[in-house]
Design a protein around this motif. Structure first.
Motif, PDB file in Angstrom:
ATOM      1  N   ILE A  26       0.840  -1.208   0.000  1.00  0.00           N
ATOM      2  CA  ILE A  26       0.000   0.000   0.000  1.00  0.00           C
ATOM      3  C   ILE A  26       0.871   1.253   0.000  1.00  0.00           C
ATOM      4  O   ILE A  26       0.592   2.223  -0.722  1.00  0.00           O
ATOM      5  CB  ILE A  26      -0.965  -0.019   1.206  1.00  0.00           C
ATOM      6  CG1 ILE A  26      -2.017  -1.123   1.026  1.00  0.00           C
ATOM      7  CG2 ILE A  26      -1.652   1.342   1.357  1.00  0.00           C
ATOM      8  CD1 ILE A  26      -2.947  -1.270   2.196  1.00  0.00           C
ATOM      9  N   ARG A  27       1.949   1.241   0.803  1.00  0.00           N
ATOM     10  CA  ARG A  27       2.858   2.399   0.818  1.00  0.00           C
ATOM     11  C   ARG A  27       3.493   2.618  -0.557  1.00  0.00           C
ATOM     12  O   ARG A  27       3.633   3.757  -1.016  1.00  0.00           O
ATOM     13  CB  ARG A  27       3.947   2.194   1.876  1.00  0.00           C
ATOM     14  CG  ARG A  27       3.499   2.415   3.300  1.00  0.00           C
ATOM     15  CD  ARG A  27       4.699   2.627   4.212  1.00  0.00           C
ATOM     16  NE  ARG A  27       5.589   1.466   4.185  1.00  0.00           N
ATOM     17  CZ  ARG A  27       5.530   0.441   5.028  1.00  0.00           C
ATOM     18  NH1 ARG A  27       4.584   0.432   5.974  1.00  0.00           N
ATOM     19  NH2 ARG A  27       6.394  -0.546   4.949  1.00  0.00           N
ATOM     20  N   ALA A  32       3.798   5.830  -5.467  1.00  0.00           N
ATOM     21  CA  ALA A  32       3.763   5.930  -6.931  1.00  0.00           C
ATOM     22  C   ALA A  32       2.676   6.903  -7.383  1.00  0.00           C
ATOM     23  O   ALA A  32       2.872   7.663  -8.339  1.00  0.00           O
ATOM     24  CB  ALA A  32       3.514   4.550  -7.534  1.00  0.00           C
ATOM     25  N   ALA A  33       1.534   6.888  -6.681  1.00  0.00           N
ATOM     26  CA  ALA A  33       0.447   7.811  -7.040  1.00  0.00           C
ATOM     27  C   ALA A  33       0.859   9.261  -6.791  1.00  0.00           C
ATOM     28  O   ALA A  33       0.552  10.149  -7.600  1.00  0.00           O
ATOM     29  CB  ALA A  33      -0.809   7.467  -6.235  1.00  0.00           C
ATOM     30  N   ALA A 321      -8.478   6.684  -8.780  1.00  0.00           N
ATOM     31  CA  ALA A 321      -9.212   5.463  -9.123  1.00  0.00           C
ATOM     32  C   ALA A 321      -8.256   4.285  -9.306  1.00  0.00           C
ATOM     33  O   ALA A 321      -8.546   3.163  -8.855  1.00  0.00           O
ATOM     34  CB  ALA A 321     -10.022   5.692 -10.399  1.00  0.00           C
ATOM     35  N   ASN A 322      -7.102   4.520  -9.945  1.00  0.00           N
ATOM     36  CA  ASN A 322      -6.090   3.471 -10.077  1.00  0.00           C
ATOM     37  C   ASN A 322      -5.571   3.026  -8.719  1.00  0.00           C
ATOM     38  O   ASN A 322      -5.384   1.821  -8.482  1.00  0.00           O
ATOM     39  CB  ASN A 322      -4.928   3.975 -10.939  1.00  0.00           C
ATOM     40  CG  ASN A 322      -5.139   3.760 -12.411  1.00  0.00           C
ATOM     41  OD1 ASN A 322      -4.831   2.714 -12.963  1.00  0.00           O
ATOM     42  ND2 ASN A 322      -5.708   4.760 -13.076  1.00  0.00           N
ATOM     43  N   LEU A 323      -5.325   3.993  -7.845  1.00  0.00           N
ATOM     44  CA  LEU A 323      -4.837   3.664  -6.510  1.00  0.00           C
ATOM     45  C   LEU A 323      -5.855   2.836  -5.731  1.00  0.00           C
ATOM     46  O   LEU A 323      -5.503   1.829  -5.095  1.00  0.00           O
ATOM     47  CB  LEU A 323      -4.508   4.958  -5.753  1.00  0.00           C
ATOM     48  CG  LEU A 323      -4.050   4.800  -4.300  1.00  0.00           C
ATOM     49  CD1 LEU A 323      -2.749   4.009  -4.235  1.00  0.00           C
ATOM     50  CD2 LEU A 323      -3.876   6.173  -3.639  1.00  0.00           C
ATOM     51  N   LEU A 324      -7.126   3.233  -5.783  1.00  0.00           N
ATOM     52  CA  LEU A 324      -8.164   2.485  -5.083  1.00  0.00           C
ATOM     53  C   LEU A 324      -8.289   1.059  -5.619  1.00  0.00           C
ATOM     54  O   LEU A 324      -8.437   0.105  -4.847  1.00  0.00           O
ATOM     55  CB  LEU A 324      -9.514   3.211  -5.212  1.00  0.00           C
ATOM     56  CG  LEU A 324      -9.683   4.471  -4.372  1.00  0.00           C
ATOM     57  CD1 LEU A 324     -11.023   5.132  -4.673  1.00  0.00           C
ATOM     58  CD2 LEU A 324      -9.603   4.148  -2.882  1.00  0.00           C
ATOM     59  N   SER A 325      -8.228   0.913  -6.936  1.00  0.00           N
ATOM     60  CA  SER A 325      -8.339  -0.429  -7.516  1.00  0.00           C
ATOM     61  C   SER A 325      -7.162  -1.306  -7.107  1.00  0.00           C
ATOM     62  O   SER A 325      -7.336  -2.491  -6.781  1.00  0.00           O
ATOM     63  CB  SER A 325      -8.428  -0.339  -9.043  1.00  0.00           C
ATOM     64  OG  SER A 325      -7.218   0.130  -9.596  1.00  0.00           O
TER      65      SER A 325
END
Length: 339
Positions: A26-27, A32-33, A321-325
């Motif tokens: 997750i980190r 990256a985001a 949205a990419n991070l959540l997915s």
């Protein structure tokens, strides 16, 4: 007794390693985001500076305006400053949440975006819910009845719809049903959107743009869901569930579908960001007063503060949205988490 203790200790150690691996993943994803958003912030500034035309001249609508007035307008916009100074001012204002003043509307860009965000959210949110619900249902039924007439017809339709551009479908719907449904704006002028009549009027205006976006995106969800469920149908655990005497619909509902949903859920989250930015064409076709229409109008000037603000919102929506997915897939899929 020692064997039991060794087994429990090994299980606890495995759980601890899995938890640390989850947090580390997750980190990494969040880092990256953040880096991607920083790159977008820089790219956002220079992207619109390469557009042809002079914003100050364009705002005069090619009328005979003295050069001194044009120069004064450019000075007011800050376009007389060197590019590096404009860039530093842009970074400073964006870091403080100030997106600037629109050159075209003479109001704060953040207020413009806030006003236009809710119509886009309504359009995109409703389209996504309908497309996901219908597409997942089609995919499940097609896969479970593979080779049936329903599967063949559904497969043909989804492949055809997947190839249809959203803007082209919007134009077709506009021509075919323009006499039955409203073809522009969000609500009839003079109506209160919070009244019962206003809510019904907004729903009536939503029919065509929502239909255009729903039909286009449900094909993706149906194809991915069908493919994922077909992969799961050959798994050993489904054979075991049937051997225990479970009915076919229970095997599908309790075991096959939940595992097959993961790729589809990932696609839904990924598409949310792209749909928000991709709503530009649909909003333009149906004159829907959202962020897409705001971006199109700003592009004609060009209105740099509005373009930078909307592009930042579009990019941030895709990144989030990419991070959540990624995070949801890591949390719910042990295979991704353990890897």
């Amino acid at each position: 007794m020692s064997l039991v203790l060794d087994g429990s200790t090994a299980a606890a150690a495995q759980e601890l390693r899995s938890r640390h691996g989850l947090l580390r993943t997750i980190r990494t994803k969040v880092g990256a985001a953040v880096l991607t958003l920083a790159f977008v912030l820089v790219f956002n500034f220079f992207l619109f500076r390469v557009l042809p035309g002079d914003p100050a001249k364009n705002l005069t609508r090619n009328r005979a305006v003295p050069p001194e007035q044009i120069a004064e307008m450019r000075r007011g916009f800050g376009l007389d400053q060197p590019l590096w100074r404009q860039f530093l001012a842009y970074l400073k204002s964006t870091a403080t949440g100030d997106l600037g003043i629109s050159w075209q509307y003479h109001t704060e860009v953040s207020r413009l975006i806030a006003d236009r965000f809710w119509p886009t959210l309504l359009l995109v949110g409703l389209s996504t819910l309908l497309a996901a619900a219908i597409g997942v249902w089609l995919g499940i039924r097609s896969a479970w009845k593979r080779g049936s007439r329903f599967d063949r017809i559904s497969d043909l339709l989804t492949n055809a719809l997947y190839a249809v551009p959203t803007f082209w479908l919007g134009l077709v719907l506009l021509i075919a049903f323009g006499g039955l449904f409203p073809t522009g704006n969000m609500i009839t002028h003079g109506l209160d959107p919070l009244s019962a009549e206003g809510v019904l009027d907004v729903a009536w205006h939503l029919v065509l743009p929502v239909l255009a976006m729903t039909i286009t995106y449900l094909a993706q969800y149906s194809m991915v869901m069908r493919s994922s469920l077909l992969d799961e149908m050959g798994a050993d655990y489904l054979t075991t569930a049937r051997a225990k005497g479970l009915r076919d619909d229970l095997v599908r509902r309790r075991h096959a579908v939940p595992n097959a949903l993961l790729p589809t859920m990932t696609l839904i989250f990924l598409n949310i960001g792209f749909i928000i930015s991709g709503a530009v064409t649909v909003e333009r076709i149906f004159s829907w007063p959202g962020l897409g229409q705001l971006s199109y109008d700003a592009l004609k000037t060009p209105d740099f503060p509005v373009l930078q603000g909307t592009f930042l919102v579009f990019s941030a929506s895709v990144i989030v949205a990419n991070l959540l997915s990624d995070v949801l897939l890591t949390v719910f899929d042990p295979r991704v988490r353990d890897s």
